[in-house]
Design an enzyme around this catalytic site. Sequence first.
Site, PDB file in Angstrom:
ATOM      1  N   HIS A 189       0.839  -1.206   0.000  1.00 31.63           N
ATOM      2  CA  HIS A 189       0.000   0.000   0.000  1.00 31.63           C
ATOM      3  C   HIS A 189       0.866   1.244   0.000  1.00 31.63           C
ATOM      4  CE1 HIS A 189       0.549  -1.690   4.092  1.00 31.63           C
ATOM      5  NE2 HIS A 189       0.996  -0.466   4.341  1.00 31.63           N
ATOM      6  N   GLN A 257      -4.178   4.204   4.233  1.00 31.64           N
ATOM      7  CA  GLN A 257      -3.226   3.311   3.561  1.00 31.64           C
ATOM      8  C   GLN A 257      -3.944   2.588   2.425  1.00 31.64           C
ATOM      9  OE1 GLN A 257      -2.280   1.814   7.557  1.00 31.64           O
ATOM     10  NE2 GLN A 257      -0.143   1.674   6.910  1.00 31.64           N
ATOM     11  N   ARG A 287      12.885  -5.485   4.098  1.00 32.39           N
ATOM     12  CA  ARG A 287      11.819  -6.144   4.854  1.00 32.39           C
ATOM     13  C   ARG A 287      10.531  -5.988   4.061  1.00 32.39           C
ATOM     14  NH1 ARG A 287       7.690  -4.356   8.012  1.00 32.39           N
ATOM     15  NH2 ARG A 287       7.160  -5.429   9.942  1.00 32.39           N
ATOM     16  N   ASP A 289       7.117  -5.728   3.874  1.00 31.42           N
ATOM     17  CA  ASP A 289       6.022  -5.443   4.791  1.00 31.42           C
ATOM     18  C   ASP A 289       4.702  -6.004   4.257  1.00 31.42           C
ATOM     19  OD1 ASP A 289       5.024  -3.808   7.135  1.00 31.42           O
ATOM     20  OD2 ASP A 289       3.772  -3.014   5.522  1.00 31.42           O
ATOM     21  N   GLU A 331       7.744 -10.601   6.088  1.00 34.19           N
ATOM     22  CA  GLU A 331       6.960 -10.281   7.271  1.00 34.19           C
ATOM     23  C   GLU A 331       5.569 -10.877   7.083  1.00 34.19           C
ATOM     24  OE1 GLU A 331       4.282  -7.670   9.918  1.00 34.19           O
ATOM     25  OE2 GLU A 331       4.468  -7.242   7.796  1.00 34.19           O
ATOM     26  N   HIS A 395       7.748  -3.972  17.090  1.00 27.35           N
ATOM     27  CA  HIS A 395       6.941  -2.754  17.213  1.00 27.35           C
ATOM     28  C   HIS A 395       5.448  -3.059  17.112  1.00 27.35           C
ATOM     29  CE1 HIS A 395       6.974  -3.626  13.007  1.00 27.35           C
ATOM     30  NE2 HIS A 395       6.000  -2.763  12.813  1.00 27.35           N
TER      31      HIS A 395
HETATM   32  C1  GLC Z   1       3.150  -4.508   9.050  1.00 25.43           C
HETATM   33  C2  GLC Z   1       3.824  -3.561  10.008  1.00 25.43           C
HETATM   34  C3  GLC Z   1       2.781  -2.858  10.795  1.00 25.43           C
HETATM   35  C4  GLC Z   1       1.901  -2.094   9.862  1.00 25.43           C
HETATM   36  C5  GLC Z   1       1.359  -2.971   8.745  1.00 25.43           C
HETATM   37  C6  GLC Z   1       0.848  -2.149   7.627  1.00 25.43           C
HETATM   38  O1  GLC Z   1       2.463  -5.516   9.685  1.00 25.43           O
HETATM   39  O2  GLC Z   1       4.730  -4.253  10.817  1.00 25.43           O
HETATM   40  O3  GLC Z   1       3.338  -2.017  11.762  1.00 25.43           O
HETATM   41  O4  GLC Z   1       0.835  -1.551  10.551  1.00 25.43           O
HETATM   42  O5  GLC Z   1       2.336  -3.797   8.188  1.00 25.43           O
HETATM   43  O6  GLC Z   1       1.903  -1.557   6.910  1.00 25.43           O
HETATM   44  C1  GLC Z   2       0.011  -7.617   9.876  1.00 28.13           C
HETATM   45  C2  GLC Z   2      -0.263  -8.908  10.622  1.00 28.13           C
HETATM   46  C3  GLC Z   2      -0.633  -8.609  12.004  1.00 28.13           C
HETATM   47  C4  GLC Z   2       0.301  -7.501  12.345  1.00 28.13           C
HETATM   48  C5  GLC Z   2      -0.451  -6.346  11.823  1.00 28.13           C
HETATM   49  C6  GLC Z   2      -0.126  -5.043  12.364  1.00 28.13           C
HETATM   50  O1  GLC Z   2      -0.455  -7.689   8.661  1.00 28.13           O
HETATM   51  O2  GLC Z   2      -1.039  -9.838   9.998  1.00 28.13           O
HETATM   52  O3  GLC Z   2      -0.564  -9.679  12.863  1.00 28.13           O
HETATM   53  O4  GLC Z   2       0.729  -7.463  13.609  1.00 28.13           O
HETATM   54  O5  GLC Z   2      -0.419  -6.435  10.468  1.00 28.13           O
HETATM   55  O6  GLC Z   2      -0.948  -4.925  13.482  1.00 28.13           O
END
Ligand code: GLC
Ligand code: GLC
Length: 646
Positions: A189, A257, A287, A289, A331, A395
Site C-alpha cells: 500500500h 493506507q 523487509r 512489509d 513479514e 513494534h
Molecule cells: C506490518 C507492520 C505494521 C503495519 C502494517 C501495515 O504488519 O509491521 O506495523 O501496521 O504492516 O503496513
Molecule cells: C500484519 C499482521 C498482524 C500484524 C499487523 C499489524 O499484517 O497480519 O498480525 O501485527 O499487520 O498490526
Amino acid sequence: MATLSAKSESLRCLEKLLAECDFSFLSQREQKHFEKRLLTHFPRLFDLLVPVYQHRYDLYYHLRSLLMELAHGFAQRSSKLKHRDKSRLAEPDWYRDETMVGMACYVDLVADDLADLTDKIDYFKQLGIRYLHLMPLYKSPEGDSDGGYAVSDYRTVDPKLGTTKQLKQLANKMADAGISLALDFVFNHTSDECDWAQQAKAGDQEHQDFYFLFDDRRLPDQYDQHLREIFPSVRRGCFSYLDDMDKWVWTTFNNFQWDLNYQNPAVFRAMVGEMLYLANLGCDILRLDALAFVWKELGHCCENHPKAHMLIQAFNCCLQIVAPGVVFKSEAIVHPDEVAKYIHPEECQLSYNPLLMALIWNSLATRKTRLLEHSLATRFEINTDCCWVNYVRCHDDIGWTFDDGNAAELGINGYDHRLFLNQFFTGHFEGSYAKGMGFQFNPENGDCRVCGSLASLCGLEQALEMQEPLLEAMALARINLIHGIIMTIGGIPLIYQGDELAILNDYSFLHDPHKTHDARWVNRPKITPQALEQVRLKNSAAYVVNQHLRQLIQWRGQYPVMGRGTTQIIRLEHPHLFAYVRQTEHGHKHYFVANFSDAKHQISGSKILPVDQLPRLDLISGQSFSASGEWQLMPYQLLWLKESNG
Ligand code: GLC
Ligand code: GLC
C-alpha cells in the site's frame, strides 16, 4: 521439451526487447554485464510474470518498461555496491553467520535524527549488533502515519529525520562498522498522500488504476465476505469511503493506507523502481512489509494467494538482476503453513518467525512446553540456505498464530486457548504477572491481539510496582531465558529497541491524539539518556538484562555451530522443559535445555546427551552436566551445553 520451448520463448522475447531498448546511458562494459544478468534471470522473470499478467494484451509493452526500469536501477548502482554484490554472490549465505545479531529501532526514538544516529553507531557495535532494521523513515503523513508504514514518498526521507544524503552516509558508516542495514519495502500500500494517490484523487485514470477504487459497495461487499479484518477497531470491513471522490477504496490497514493493485502490471513496474531505489541507497536487507496481502482476487481471502508468491519471486528476480547483494525478509504474520511458503532462496531468504515468538509467550503463560515442542518439532526446519529471524518483541502486537490442529493434537482448543492468552497477557487472568494491552478486539469473532514491552509482559512492571524483589528476579529470569532462546535456537536473533535495557511500557501515547487509538505505541518508547544510564547501575534490571544479552551475543559469535548449523528439537515430552540441539555438518553439537516454569525441575541427562558422551560444560552457569546424571534446572534456567573440547 516443454520447459525447453518455454525457455526459448522467453529468450526470444528478451532478444526482441533488447533490440528495442536503448541502454546507451550504460557504458559498453556495464551493458555487457547487465545483459549477462538478464540472460541468466530474465527467463525466470518471464515465466513468473506471464501467468500473472496473461490477461493483459499489453504485457509486452510492460516488460519493455520493466527492462528499462531495471537498466536505470543498474546504472544508478554505485561501484561500491556492485563490489558488495560480487562478494555476496561469492558467499550467498552471509546472513547465516554466527556473529549475525539484529536490532530493530525507530531513528527518532533511539536518536534525534539520522545524523545523530550515525554518531551512535558505536552503541550498536559495542552491543554486538550486526544488522540494524530502521523502521520506516520515508516521508509520510503528519499525525497518524501508522508509525511510518503509510509511505508518501520512498525517495524522500522524512524531513524530521534528515536527508537522503544523510541516510546514505549512515549506510556507509554502518557498512564500515560491519553492520548491515535493513529497510522496509512497504509494497502492499501507499499513503493517500503519495503522488500516485493524489493524481488518482485528481481524476487521473492511469493512477486510479494503481489502486482498487469502486463507485459503489457492490464489489467491496463481495470481497469483504472473504476478508480478514486487520484493524477492526479502525473500521469494519476492508474498504474506506472517499468523500471527495464518492468512491470506495481498498484499505486493508488504516483508511489512509491505500492498497496497490498488482493486477495492473504498471504497479509492479513502478514498485520495482522504488525497490531498486531503496536497494541503491545501500541497504542489505529489504523487509517485505505485509507481503501476504499483495494479491487480491474475488472469492479468495486475499492473503497468501499463489500469485502473491509469484510476484515476490518476480521482485526477487529483479533484485538478482540489479542488486544481488540484497536479500528479502518476509513479514508474514499468518498461519505457520503459510509463513513457510515465503521462505525460499528465490523468494525470501529471511523470514520472521512468528510461531516461535507466539509459542515462547504461550509457554511463559502456561509454564508448559508441550505446544512449543510439538509445533516446532515439525515446523522449525526450513531450506538450509534460508534463515529464520527470531524475535520475542517487535513494534507490533503479538498475534497467536499457532496451528489449531497442532493444539488439538494435545487436547487444546485453539479458540479458547487464545482467549486465555489474551486474558493472561493483559493481566486479567488471576495470578498473571503480565501488563499488556489488548489490541484490535473484534466483537464479531472475539479475536484480539496483545501489545506490551518485553519487560512489562514478563512481569517486571508489576514487580517494580509491588516492590517485590523476588517477583523482579523472576521477571528478569524470564527475559534472560527467552533472549537466550532466540540467541541460540538457530537463525538471526532480532532484538527490539529498548529490550536490551529492560524498558517498561510507555503509556505516554494515551495522551497523543494521533496515537491513543493504537495500543502498539505502548511498546515504542523513546530511549532516553536516563534509560541508557540505568545499565551502569549494578544490579538494576537494565544492568542484569544488558549484561546477560552481551554475554550471550559474545558466546554466540564464538561458535560456528550457532551460524551455519542445523537445529533439531528434542522430543523430551517433559511438561515444563524444552530442549534442542544445534549441529554442524561436521557433527559438532551444542545442546540446550530451557525450563519454562517458576519451579525447579529434574530430568535425567540421558534424555538429552548420548550415554557415551563426556560431561559437558554449561556456558551460562559454569556447571558440568553428564549423560548419567540427574539434572536439576532452576526456575527459568537455560542450559547451553557446549562441546567438551571447544
Ligand atoms: C506490518 C507492520 C505494521 C503495519 C502494517 C501495515 O504488519 O509491521 O506495523 O501496521 O504492516 O503496513
Ligand atoms: C500484519 C499482521 C498482524 C500484524 C499487523 C499489524 O499484517 O497480519 O498480525 O501485527 O499487520 O498490526
